[in-house]
Write a protein that holds these residues in place. Sequence first.
Motif, PDB file in Angstrom:
ATOM      1  N   VAL B  18     -11.983  -6.860  55.506  1.00 32.10           N
ATOM      2  CA  VAL B  18     -12.488  -5.548  54.905  1.00 32.10           C
ATOM      3  C   VAL B  18     -13.910  -5.825  54.878  1.00 32.10           C
ATOM      4  O   VAL B  18     -14.588  -6.831  54.303  1.00 32.10           O
ATOM      5  N   LYS B  19     -14.634  -4.480  55.267  1.00 27.34           N
ATOM      6  CA  LYS B  19     -16.008  -4.624  54.932  1.00 27.34           C
ATOM      7  C   LYS B  19     -16.418  -3.379  54.229  1.00 27.34           C
ATOM      8  O   LYS B  19     -16.156  -2.265  54.738  1.00 27.34           O
ATOM      9  N   VAL B  20     -16.940  -3.525  52.860  1.00 29.93           N
ATOM     10  CA  VAL B  20     -17.297  -2.302  51.968  1.00 29.93           C
ATOM     11  C   VAL B  20     -18.913  -2.195  52.433  1.00 29.93           C
ATOM     12  O   VAL B  20     -19.564  -3.170  52.148  1.00 29.93           O
ATOM     13  N   SER B  21     -19.278  -0.849  52.145  1.00 28.05           N
ATOM     14  CA  SER B  21     -20.515  -0.545  52.238  1.00 28.05           C
ATOM     15  C   SER B  21     -21.200   0.017  50.963  1.00 28.05           C
ATOM     16  O   SER B  21     -20.224   0.737  50.184  1.00 28.05           O
ATOM     17  N   CYS B  22     -22.466  -0.344  50.798  1.00 30.85           N
ATOM     18  CA  CYS B  22     -22.884   0.540  49.578  1.00 30.85           C
ATOM     19  C   CYS B  22     -24.338   0.871  49.792  1.00 30.85           C
ATOM     20  O   CYS B  22     -25.417   0.160  50.055  1.00 30.85           O
ATOM     21  N   LYS B  23     -24.330   2.268  50.004  1.00 32.52           N
ATOM     22  CA  LYS B  23     -25.623   2.758  50.384  1.00 32.52           C
ATOM     23  C   LYS B  23     -26.677   2.975  48.928  1.00 32.52           C
ATOM     24  O   LYS B  23     -26.239   3.853  48.080  1.00 32.52           O
ATOM     25  N   ALA B  24     -27.746   2.485  49.300  1.00 33.30           N
ATOM     26  CA  ALA B  24     -28.934   2.469  47.970  1.00 33.30           C
ATOM     27  C   ALA B  24     -29.872   3.693  48.021  1.00 33.30           C
ATOM     28  O   ALA B  24     -30.667   3.872  49.368  1.00 33.30           O
ATOM     29  N   THR B  59     -26.222 -15.271  47.812  1.00 36.86           N
ATOM     30  CA  THR B  59     -25.540 -16.327  46.869  1.00 36.86           C
ATOM     31  C   THR B  59     -24.151 -15.863  46.557  1.00 36.86           C
ATOM     32  O   THR B  59     -23.987 -14.808  45.858  1.00 36.86           O
ATOM     33  N   TYR B  60     -23.240 -16.794  46.726  1.00 34.98           N
ATOM     34  CA  TYR B  60     -21.770 -16.392  46.568  1.00 34.98           C
ATOM     35  C   TYR B  60     -21.316 -17.173  45.350  1.00 34.98           C
ATOM     36  O   TYR B  60     -21.615 -18.339  45.117  1.00 34.98           O
ATOM     37  N   ALA B  61     -20.282 -16.841  44.725  1.00 36.44           N
ATOM     38  CA  ALA B  61     -19.472 -17.448  43.843  1.00 36.44           C
ATOM     39  C   ALA B  61     -18.633 -18.500  44.580  1.00 36.44           C
ATOM     40  O   ALA B  61     -18.363 -18.039  45.669  1.00 36.44           O
ATOM     41  N   GLU B  62     -18.609 -19.548  43.944  1.00 31.07           N
ATOM     42  CA  GLU B  62     -17.783 -20.629  44.830  1.00 31.07           C
ATOM     43  C   GLU B  62     -16.293 -20.373  45.309  1.00 31.07           C
ATOM     44  O   GLU B  62     -16.029 -20.692  46.311  1.00 31.07           O
ATOM     45  N   LYS B  63     -15.720 -19.588  44.288  1.00 30.18           N
ATOM     46  CA  LYS B  63     -14.445 -19.205  44.667  1.00 30.18           C
ATOM     47  C   LYS B  63     -14.374 -18.277  45.911  1.00 30.18           C
ATOM     48  O   LYS B  63     -13.431 -18.436  46.885  1.00 30.18           O
ATOM     49  N   PHE B  64     -15.326 -17.623  46.342  1.00 31.70           N
ATOM     50  CA  PHE B  64     -15.272 -16.937  47.649  1.00 31.70           C
ATOM     51  C   PHE B  64     -16.163 -17.406  48.834  1.00 31.70           C
ATOM     52  O   PHE B  64     -16.052 -16.886  49.735  1.00 31.70           O
ATOM     53  N   GLN B  65     -16.854 -18.824  48.458  1.00 30.42           N
ATOM     54  CA  GLN B  65     -17.368 -19.187  49.452  1.00 30.42           C
ATOM     55  C   GLN B  65     -16.708 -19.722  50.732  1.00 30.42           C
ATOM     56  O   GLN B  65     -15.612 -20.008  50.632  1.00 30.42           O
ATOM     57  N   GLY B  66     -17.257 -19.313  52.129  1.00 28.55           N
ATOM     58  CA  GLY B  66     -16.489 -19.248  53.162  1.00 28.55           C
ATOM     59  C   GLY B  66     -15.517 -18.241  53.656  1.00 28.55           C
ATOM     60  O   GLY B  66     -15.034 -18.036  54.630  1.00 28.55           O
ATOM     61  N   ARG B  67     -15.433 -17.137  52.528  1.00 30.19           N
ATOM     62  CA  ARG B  67     -14.524 -16.130  52.952  1.00 30.19           C
ATOM     63  C   ARG B  67     -15.259 -14.846  52.894  1.00 30.19           C
ATOM     64  O   ARG B  67     -14.545 -13.827  53.076  1.00 30.19           O
ATOM     65  N   VAL B  68     -16.282 -14.946  52.169  1.00 31.57           N
ATOM     66  CA  VAL B  68     -17.343 -13.642  52.177  1.00 31.57           C
ATOM     67  C   VAL B  68     -18.521 -13.751  52.661  1.00 31.57           C
ATOM     68  O   VAL B  68     -19.209 -14.662  52.727  1.00 31.57           O
ATOM     69  N   THR B  69     -19.053 -12.701  53.110  1.00 29.93           N
ATOM     70  CA  THR B  69     -20.355 -12.545  53.849  1.00 29.93           C
ATOM     71  C   THR B  69     -21.050 -11.311  53.220  1.00 29.93           C
ATOM     72  O   THR B  69     -20.444  -9.963  53.151  1.00 29.93           O
ATOM     73  N   MET B  70     -22.307 -11.355  52.774  1.00 29.89           N
ATOM     74  CA  MET B  70     -22.996 -10.045  52.203  1.00 29.89           C
ATOM     75  C   MET B  70     -24.043 -10.082  53.056  1.00 29.89           C
ATOM     76  O   MET B  70     -25.077 -10.817  53.086  1.00 29.89           O
ATOM     77  N   THR B  71     -24.502  -8.656  53.549  1.00 31.50           N
ATOM     78  CA  THR B  71     -25.461  -8.362  54.530  1.00 31.50           C
ATOM     79  C   THR B  71     -25.959  -7.187  54.025  1.00 31.50           C
ATOM     80  O   THR B  71     -25.522  -6.455  53.134  1.00 31.50           O
ATOM     81  N   GLY B  72     -27.223  -6.993  54.746  1.00 30.40           N
ATOM     82  CA  GLY B  72     -27.709  -5.472  54.440  1.00 30.40           C
ATOM     83  C   GLY B  72     -28.416  -5.189  55.689  1.00 30.40           C
ATOM     84  O   GLY B  72     -28.987  -5.709  56.585  1.00 30.40           O
ATOM     85  N   ASP B  73     -28.902  -3.620  55.628  1.00 28.63           N
ATOM     86  CA  ASP B  73     -29.562  -3.192  56.740  1.00 28.63           C
ATOM     87  C   ASP B  73     -30.742  -2.478  55.890  1.00 28.63           C
ATOM     88  O   ASP B  73     -30.477  -1.388  55.469  1.00 28.63           O
ATOM     89  N   THR B  74     -32.181  -3.144  56.178  1.00 34.39           N
ATOM     90  CA  THR B  74     -33.033  -2.289  55.383  1.00 34.39           C
ATOM     91  C   THR B  74     -33.497  -0.879  55.857  1.00 34.39           C
ATOM     92  O   THR B  74     -33.975  -0.147  55.065  1.00 34.39           O
ATOM     93  N   SER B  75     -33.260  -0.723  56.959  1.00 33.21           N
ATOM     94  CA  SER B  75     -33.493   0.731  57.810  1.00 33.21           C
ATOM     95  C   SER B  75     -32.736   1.805  56.917  1.00 33.21           C
ATOM     96  O   SER B  75     -33.425   2.756  56.874  1.00 33.21           O
ATOM     97  N   SER B  76     -31.524   1.377  56.695  1.00 32.18           N
ATOM     98  CA  SER B  76     -30.670   2.350  56.027  1.00 32.18           C
ATOM     99  C   SER B  76     -30.399   2.140  54.766  1.00 32.18           C
ATOM    100  O   SER B  76     -29.648   2.879  53.945  1.00 32.18           O
ATOM    101  N   THR B  77     -31.126   0.919  54.009  1.00 29.72           N
ATOM    102  CA  THR B  77     -30.874   0.474  52.741  1.00 29.72           C
ATOM    103  C   THR B  77     -29.446   0.646  52.335  1.00 29.72           C
ATOM    104  O   THR B  77     -28.867   1.003  51.184  1.00 29.72           O
ATOM    105  N   THR B  78     -28.624  -0.070  53.120  1.00 26.89           N
ATOM    106  CA  THR B  78     -27.223  -0.097  52.721  1.00 26.89           C
ATOM    107  C   THR B  78     -26.827  -1.728  52.806  1.00 26.89           C
ATOM    108  O   THR B  78     -27.349  -2.574  53.656  1.00 26.89           O
TER     109      THR B  78
END
Lengths: 112, 117
Positions: B18-24, B59-78
Amino acid sequence: DIVMTQTPLSSPVTLGLPASMSCRSNQSLLHRNGNTYLSWLQQRPGQPPRLLIYKISNRFSGVPDRFSGSGAETDFTLKISRVEAEDVGVYYCMQATEFPRTFGQGTRLEIK
Amino acid sequence: QVHLVQSGAEVKRPGASVKVSCKASGDTINTYYMHWVRQAPGQGLEWMGLLSPTYENATYAEKFQGRVTMTGDTSSTTGYMELRSLTSEDTAIYYCAGASDQRFDYWGQGSLITVTS
């Protein structure tokens, strides 16, 4: 990881009277830069959390002055001077001194 | 003032991603770290990790290392949080939070992710 322990888990209070809750960490939250990164968050039913207090005792913008925080090192307290109906919810303490950030299990504030 | 708007609820099968987005949005949004926190039904808050204001470092919590990826798009601040190999224990509301000076100032409305076969 820093373990945060809150007491009580549930607090029935009377409207207009004060309420208090405690948060304890298993190691000091004093950062090497001299700050103590202990926050209190409020989560009303069905809502996301909301920041109330940061660095032990600083009220965030828009937070009523009936909320106050105190403490140091490993022992912290959140007080509500006069409980209002809108204060019902769960209160979490959170430490941001070290990674991973950790939260207490929450204190549920309910009206008698 | 910062405003965070998250993507909607999703239902996923075990093993999926699943990929959840967060528009700022807001005047000083490029100074805030974006944290991700989840809350299982009836449970407390669990920190998953954070993304730098430029979206370049995570930076990820150890519990989620290898299973989570956090990224962002500066042009859309998301910002985005992707969680893989889902199980029923990942059923939760996922929140993004904008943070400054080690405090979680602003929170998104939450995204309910349900994992069910």
